[in-house]
Design an enzyme around this catalytic site. Structure first.
Site, PDB file in Angstrom:
ATOM      1  N   ASP A  30      87.159  39.483  24.411  1.00  0.00           N
ATOM      2  CA  ASP A  30      85.806  39.979  24.136  1.00  0.00           C
ATOM      3  C   ASP A  30      85.385  39.699  22.688  1.00  0.00           C
ATOM      4  O   ASP A  30      86.224  39.586  21.799  1.00  0.00           O
ATOM      5  CB  ASP A  30      85.791  41.493  24.401  1.00  0.00           C
ATOM      6  N   ASN A  78      79.514  38.749  35.517  1.00  0.00           N
ATOM      7  CA  ASN A  78      78.939  37.893  34.462  1.00  0.00           C
ATOM      8  C   ASN A  78      77.844  36.938  34.952  1.00  0.00           C
ATOM      9  O   ASN A  78      77.142  36.328  34.146  1.00  0.00           O
ATOM     10  CB  ASN A  78      80.036  37.072  33.760  1.00  0.00           C
TER      11      ASN A  78
HETATM   12  C1  FPP Z   1      83.251  38.241  26.492  1.00  0.00           C
HETATM   13  O1  FPP Z   1      82.633  38.144  25.217  1.00  0.00           O
HETATM   14  C2  FPP Z   1      83.717  36.946  26.858  1.00  0.00           C
HETATM   15  C3  FPP Z   1      83.390  36.296  28.002  1.00  0.00           C
HETATM   16  C4  FPP Z   1      82.493  36.858  29.017  1.00  0.00           C
HETATM   17  C5  FPP Z   1      83.898  34.959  28.247  1.00  0.00           C
HETATM   18  C6  FPP Z   1      85.310  34.708  27.812  1.00  0.00           C
HETATM   19  C7  FPP Z   1      85.549  33.280  27.887  1.00  0.00           C
HETATM   20  C8  FPP Z   1      86.225  32.552  26.994  1.00  0.00           C
HETATM   21  C9  FPP Z   1      86.938  33.054  25.811  1.00  0.00           C
HETATM   22  C10 FPP Z   1      86.314  31.133  27.225  1.00  0.00           C
HETATM   23  C11 FPP Z   1      87.566  30.867  27.991  1.00  0.00           C
HETATM   24  C12 FPP Z   1      87.331  29.658  28.598  1.00  0.00           C
HETATM   25  C13 FPP Z   1      88.141  29.034  29.410  1.00  0.00           C
HETATM   26  C14 FPP Z   1      87.674  27.737  29.799  1.00  0.00           C
HETATM   27  C15 FPP Z   1      89.398  29.552  29.927  1.00  0.00           C
HETATM   28  P1  FPP Z   1      81.083  38.416  25.126  1.00  0.00           P
HETATM   29  O2  FPP Z   1      80.376  37.158  25.418  1.00  0.00           O
HETATM   30  O3  FPP Z   1      80.711  39.542  26.025  1.00  0.00           O
HETATM   31  O4  FPP Z   1      80.950  38.788  23.625  1.00  0.00           O
HETATM   32  P2  FPP Z   1      80.001  39.917  23.006  1.00  0.00           P
HETATM   33  O5  FPP Z   1      80.451  41.226  23.618  1.00  0.00           O
HETATM   34  O6  FPP Z   1      80.299  39.830  21.547  1.00  0.00           O
HETATM   35  O7  FPP Z   1      78.605  39.568  23.364  1.00  0.00           O
END
Ligand code: FPP
Length: 250
Positions: A30, A78
């Site tokens: 996250d 998501n």
């Molecule tokens: C949550 O952070 C993260 C996700 C929904 C996506 C996680 C994906 C990756 C780290 C990429 C991995 C990729 C592969 C190809 C395995 P957020 O977007 O909710 O962050 P925020 O809470 O700061 O908005």
């Protein structure tokens, strides 16, 4: 690489008990969006950096002796994100799968994708097959990427499979127990996660491995996932090793 790190960070390594490592670590990756925002970058840049960090942490976990790592890459919830962000995440996943040989390098990493296939493109589904097959005999560490994954959805799928077994007369309803439900989850080939890490300051499970985490230890941190380092991984494991796990006992 790890040897050099070990020498430079002797103090933290000395505190790590290599005979008491978690067998299975779950990570809720996250904070990618916040990491990007802080730098004036699009959210997709945060995910791209998060994918890079995942590569390094998988290697590090394997070198430390962790057998299973499950990471939350995309949840069943998501899909409601803006289309350009969903597209960017799927593109990243496609590149990740295409590039699996480079990602693995000389490491004995098995890659599995867990989650619902519904809604994923034919292209991604085919690439998943290729990568899972090509890495199926690798054993040092299994990286499970939870894609289109939801814990409640996983339990529903398990119950549905068991329902079909009852309908076809293969099992008696009285034989339904925790083991049978576990055996019909996506994670049926691995132990439950003993340790779950969530960076970025949030303190919730967000539908991640909800059945399997009944007795998991948690570790939270304010670090956004793209800033998460090997040092943080080791620090978190040292903390895990201080916990007194009672499993309902005294
Ligand atoms: C949550 O952070 C993260 C996700 C929904 C996506 C996680 C994906 C990756 C780290 C990429 C991995 C990729 C592969 C190809 C395995 P957020 O977007 O909710 O962050 P925020 O809470 O700061 O908005």
């Amino acid at each position: 690489m790890l040897k050099l790190f070990k020498r430079k960070n002797k103090d933290i390594f000395d505190r790590l008990d290599t005979n008491n490592l978690p067998k299975h670590i779950g990570i809720i990756m996250d904070g990618n969006g916040r990491w990007a925002k802080k730098r004036g970058l699009p959210r997709s840049a945060g995910h791209r950096m998060g994918a890079k960090v995942l590569e390094q942490i998988t290697r590090d976990a394997g070198h430390l002796g962790i057998k299973f790592l499950t990471v939350y890459a995309f949840s069943t919830e998501n899909w409601v994100r803006p289309k350009d962000e969903v597209d960017a995440l799927m593109k990243l996943m496609t590149e990740y799968l295409d590039d699996y040989r480079r990602l693995i390098g000389d490491d004995d990493i098995r890659i599995r994708i867990i989650g619902s296939k519904e809604g994923l493109s034919e292209e991604i589904l085919q690439k998943i097959d290729v990568v899972e097959n090509a890495t199926k005999d690798n054993r040092a560490i299994t990286l499970n990427i939870a894609l289109n994954y939801g814990g409640r959805d996983e339990i529903v799928q398990s119950v549905r499979k068991i329902g079909h077994m009852i309908k076809s007369g293969d099992i008696d309803p009285d034989l339904i127990d925790e083991k049978l439900i576990s055996e019909n989850l996506y994670t049926n080939y691995m132990p439950d996660p003993d340790f779950i890490i969530r960076p970025s300051g949030e303190m919730r499970l967000s539908n991640f491995l909800i059945w399997q985490s009944a007795y998991s230890e948690f570790w939270y941190s304010d670090i956004n996932w793209p800033d998460f380092t090997r040092n943080d991984l080791i620090r978190s494991i040292v903390d895990f090793q201080k916990r007194n796990r009672r499993f309902g006992g005294v």
